[in-house]
Design a protein around this motif. Structure first.
Motif, PDB file in Angstrom:
ATOM      1  N   LEU A 167      53.561  39.622  64.916  1.00  0.00           N
ATOM      2  CA  LEU A 167      52.352  39.558  65.753  1.00  0.00           C
ATOM      3  C   LEU A 167      51.672  38.204  65.614  1.00  0.00           C
ATOM      4  O   LEU A 167      51.256  37.608  66.601  1.00  0.00           O
ATOM      5  N   GLY A 172      53.278  32.564  70.413  1.00  0.00           N
ATOM      6  CA  GLY A 172      52.898  33.505  71.468  1.00  0.00           C
ATOM      7  C   GLY A 172      51.857  32.945  72.416  1.00  0.00           C
ATOM      8  O   GLY A 172      51.947  33.139  73.632  1.00  0.00           O
ATOM      9  N   ASP A 178      52.361  32.477  76.382  1.00  0.00           N
ATOM     10  CA  ASP A 178      51.444  33.115  77.329  1.00  0.00           C
ATOM     11  C   ASP A 178      50.903  32.102  78.317  1.00  0.00           C
ATOM     12  O   ASP A 178      50.938  32.306  79.530  1.00  0.00           O
ATOM     13  N   ALA A 220      59.753  43.403  72.651  1.00  0.00           N
ATOM     14  CA  ALA A 220      59.181  43.355  71.311  1.00  0.00           C
ATOM     15  C   ALA A 220      59.931  44.293  70.377  1.00  0.00           C
ATOM     16  O   ALA A 220      60.118  44.002  69.188  1.00  0.00           O
ATOM     17  N   GLY A 245      49.216  34.300  68.799  1.00  0.00           N
ATOM     18  CA  GLY A 245      50.116  33.840  67.724  1.00  0.00           C
ATOM     19  C   GLY A 245      50.506  32.385  67.888  1.00  0.00           C
ATOM     20  O   GLY A 245      50.242  31.756  68.911  1.00  0.00           O
ATOM     21  N   GLY A 247      52.475  37.095  68.864  1.00  0.00           N
ATOM     22  CA  GLY A 247      51.410  37.813  69.546  1.00  0.00           C
ATOM     23  C   GLY A 247      50.661  36.903  70.512  1.00  0.00           C
ATOM     24  O   GLY A 247      50.903  35.693  70.557  1.00  0.00           O
ATOM     25  N   ARG A 248      49.741  37.503  71.263  1.00  0.00           N
ATOM     26  CA  ARG A 248      49.058  36.738  72.309  1.00  0.00           C
ATOM     27  C   ARG A 248      48.316  35.529  71.754  1.00  0.00           C
ATOM     28  O   ARG A 248      48.236  34.494  72.394  1.00  0.00           O
ATOM     29  N   PRO A 256      54.205  41.209  72.753  1.00  0.00           N
ATOM     30  CA  PRO A 256      53.878  42.442  72.024  1.00  0.00           C
ATOM     31  C   PRO A 256      53.756  43.636  72.947  1.00  0.00           C
ATOM     32  O   PRO A 256      53.373  43.511  74.112  1.00  0.00           O
ATOM     33  N   THR A 301      54.084  37.688  77.729  1.00  0.00           N
ATOM     34  CA  THR A 301      53.427  38.366  76.620  1.00  0.00           C
ATOM     35  C   THR A 301      54.421  39.327  76.001  1.00  0.00           C
ATOM     36  O   THR A 301      54.927  40.236  76.667  1.00  0.00           O
ATOM     37  N   PHE A 337      54.499  45.812  65.850  1.00  0.00           N
ATOM     38  CA  PHE A 337      54.621  44.711  66.812  1.00  0.00           C
ATOM     39  C   PHE A 337      54.745  45.217  68.256  1.00  0.00           C
ATOM     40  O   PHE A 337      54.305  44.561  69.196  1.00  0.00           O
TER      41      PHE A 337
END
Lengths: 261, 349
Positions: free
Chosen positions: A107, A117, A121, A134, A114, A111-112, A129, A127, A210
């Motif tokens: 994550l 990540g 994004d 994922a 991260g 992650g968004r 997660p 995305t 996750f």
């Protein structure tokens, strides 16, 4: 009876105890299964959905592990560079890391917000997660070390002189890898892939952290079992039985075919 | 220039190979030497399997040294053959042609022809592990020749075979080498293999060339103790003058009579079978007579090999088992030994 055929008591007793310990819980599962309502419960959409997702994600993640893990194993076995020992230790970290921690780490990276990540994004609108991707990533993270270790061992044991023979016959690096190295370590790759697939199929902690627990999207069999255990223990048993049957069937088939040659 | 012209230079921690080597097209050169002499390293350098920062390897005028192994067009037969265990015999032989971008069918056709030539056509679909040692050797040869190399390298091609198969395969190998148009270099520690298979022998000791010549020359005129032992001759280095050769014995110098009229630095050789042994000093006293101690008595085929130690010098004598009984030989005993001047052979050092 041959001397080697009959195990001595000091090995036989613990061996039987070990086997009993492994088999007993499975027997419990079978004994308590709601056999009378099994058919209708299996027919429920959610069970098949979870099974399909489990098989699909475990298989795709095994594919990813093969694609990335075999070259990684080659580098660990054949290359020499400063920090090799550290890299080898890093590769095995997911083995000892609690899977939930692995999920948290994923994550934080993908992650968004991260490390990678956030960029994924903003740059591509991807995305990761809480998607099926994922699930695959989480499973790949925990399963890849099994493949790498198995293939690295096989590569170390392989006789390098076959590759030299191939070179004198005019084979370049890629041809040698494809037509000599890989076939020679095929049993190790197959064994690693089986272990990898089995680990991915049973993956729970990293996945739920996750990828979450969305039926049809990220809810794999282990997650479904866990959820069912809260409000319908009978359903949990049925799901467990299905998972058990599928794993035993696949492992038995692959083991006979690949691992024991 | 056609053929092989190389200077092989490989340096390791405690070892240096520096060997000039040439082979004309169609010529078979044997590298003969003890274990660890650098023969296999020389072969691996030719094949491109060890890096060679100095020296050169010219094959038909092209320098192979900068080229990687796969682009040298050199065929190699390895000591334990190294047939790919996961491929059939036919696919093993077709491997090289496939790498040369022959199509699958063309490569298989070429492989089948080579298998035919080495007499193993019926084993095409067999796995290498189903082959006997002799068959595996022939497949390895076919696999190396199927790339139509300009240079053929053979690393101890007969060492892994039992005595009976060896004889048969040696004869077959000789035939195939005779039919090969490129240069061939063969590594062996067996003098018989070298004598039978090679047109020229290069003796390597400690990474250096110590003797070179036709098999007959090497067998007749050894120039090092190693070669002398291999070809079964007593060998001494000395100074010749007026038919006498003064050699350095174990304790000071010793003069031996010969029938050659060379002078200067020479080698003196005589066969163990030309040494006569006596319990007591023989009558009529032959010219080269000495008292020696028996260091060892060993069986050697249908003869008995007696190792004599100095002073005055070490030598080996071959006698019949009957003579051993008559002479009452035992290790440590003292004995008279003699060699006729006519049995000695002297040549320039």
């Amino acid at each position: 009876m041959s001397r080697s055929g009959r195990p001595p008591w000091f090995l036989l007793l613990p061996a039987l105890a070990g086997l009993a310990f492994l088999v007993l819980p499975l027997a419990g599962l079978l004994a308590r299964a709601p056999w009378s309502t099994l058919g209708t419960r299996l027919g429920q959409g959610q069970v098949l959905e979870a099974l399909r997702l489990s098989l699909l994600s475990a298989t795709v993640s095994t594919g990813v592990c093969l694609l990335l893990g075999v070259p990684l194993a080659w580098v660990l076995a054949r290359a020499s560079f400063p920090g090799l020992r550290l890299v080898r230790a890093l590769v095995t970290v997911p083995l000892v890391l609690p899977p939930v921690v692995g999920g948290v780490a994923l994550l934080l990276a993908l992650g968004r917000r991260g490390l990678v990540g956030e960029w994924l994004d903003s740059a591509f609108g991807i995305t990761l997660p809480f998607t099926t991707a994922a699930v695959v990533l989480a499973e790949t993270f925990v399963a890849m070390p099994f493949l790498v270790i198995s293939v690295e061992g096989a590569l170390r044991a392989a006789d390098l002189r076959y590759e030299e023979a191939a070179a004198t016959l005019g084979a370049g690096r890629w041809t040698i890898f494809r037509r000599v190295t890989l076939p020679l370590v095929a049993p190790g790759v197959a064994a690693g892939a089986v272990l990898c697939w089995a680990r991915a199929l049973g993956e729970f902690g990293a996945t739920i952290t996750f990828a979450g627990n969305f039926p049809g999207r990220t809810q794999t069999m282990p997650l479904a079992v866990y959820l069912a255990l809260q409000d319908d223990p009978q359903a949990a048993i049925v799901l467990s039985l299905v998972l058990l049957a599928v794993s035993v069937a696949v492992l038995a088939a692959l083991r006979d075919r690949w691992v024991e040659t | 220039m056609k053929g092989l012209d190389a200077r092989l230079v490989v340096r390791r921690a405690a070892f240096e190979l520096d060997l000039a080597l040439a082979a004309a097209p169609g010529e078979v050169v044997a590298l003969l030497g003890p274990n660890g002499a650098g023969k296999s390293t020389a072969l691996r350098a030719l094949a491109g399997l060890v890096a060679m920062p100095d020296g050169h390897i010219r094959l038909d005028g092209t320098d192979l040294r900068p080229l990687p192994a796969e682009r040298r067009g050199v065929g190699m037969v390895f000591q334990d053959y190294l047939l790919f265990p996961h491929l059939s015999v036919l696919e093993n032989v077709a491997f090289g042609p496939r790498c040369q971008n022959a199509g699958r069918r063309a490569a298989r056709r070429r492989a089948a022809q080579w298998l035919e030539r080495v007499g193993l056509a019926e084993y095409a679909s067999a796995r290498p592990r189903a082959l006997s040692g002799g068959q595996a050797q022939r497949v390895a040869l076919a696999r190396a020749l199927a790339v139509e190399p300009g240079l053929l390298l053979l690393d101890e091609p007969l060492a892994a075979l039992d005595a009976h198969t060896r004889l048969e395969i040696r004869a077959a190998l000789r035939r195939h080498l005779a039919g090969f148009e490129g240069a061939a270099v063969l590594v062996t520690h067996d003098p018989l293999d070298a004598m039978v298979l090679a047109d020229r022998i290069v003796v390597v000791e400690d990474g250096r060339l110590v003797q070179e010549g036709t098999p007959a020359e090497v067998a007749r005129r050894p120039r090092t103790d190693y070669v002398a032992r291999l070809v079964g001759l007593n060998l001494y280095r000395g100074k010749a003058e007026g038919g006498t050769v003064v050699i350095g014995g174990t304790e000071g110098e010793h003069a031996l009579d010969t029938v050659d009229s060379l002078s200067g630095e020479v080698f003196l050789a005589f066969a163990p079978s030309s040494v006569a042994l006596y319990r007591t000093r023989p009558d009529g006293s032959p010219r080269n007579l000495w008292r020696a101690r028996v260091a060892a008595v060993e069986r050697h085929g249908d003869r008995v090999r007696v190792r004599l130690s100095g002073p005055p010098f070490d030598a080996v004598a071959d006698i019949t088992p009957a003579s051993v009984a008559e002479l009452d030989l035992s290790e440590g005993s003292t004995i008279w030994a003699a060699v006729k001047a006519t049995e000695t052979h002297v040549y320039p050092a």
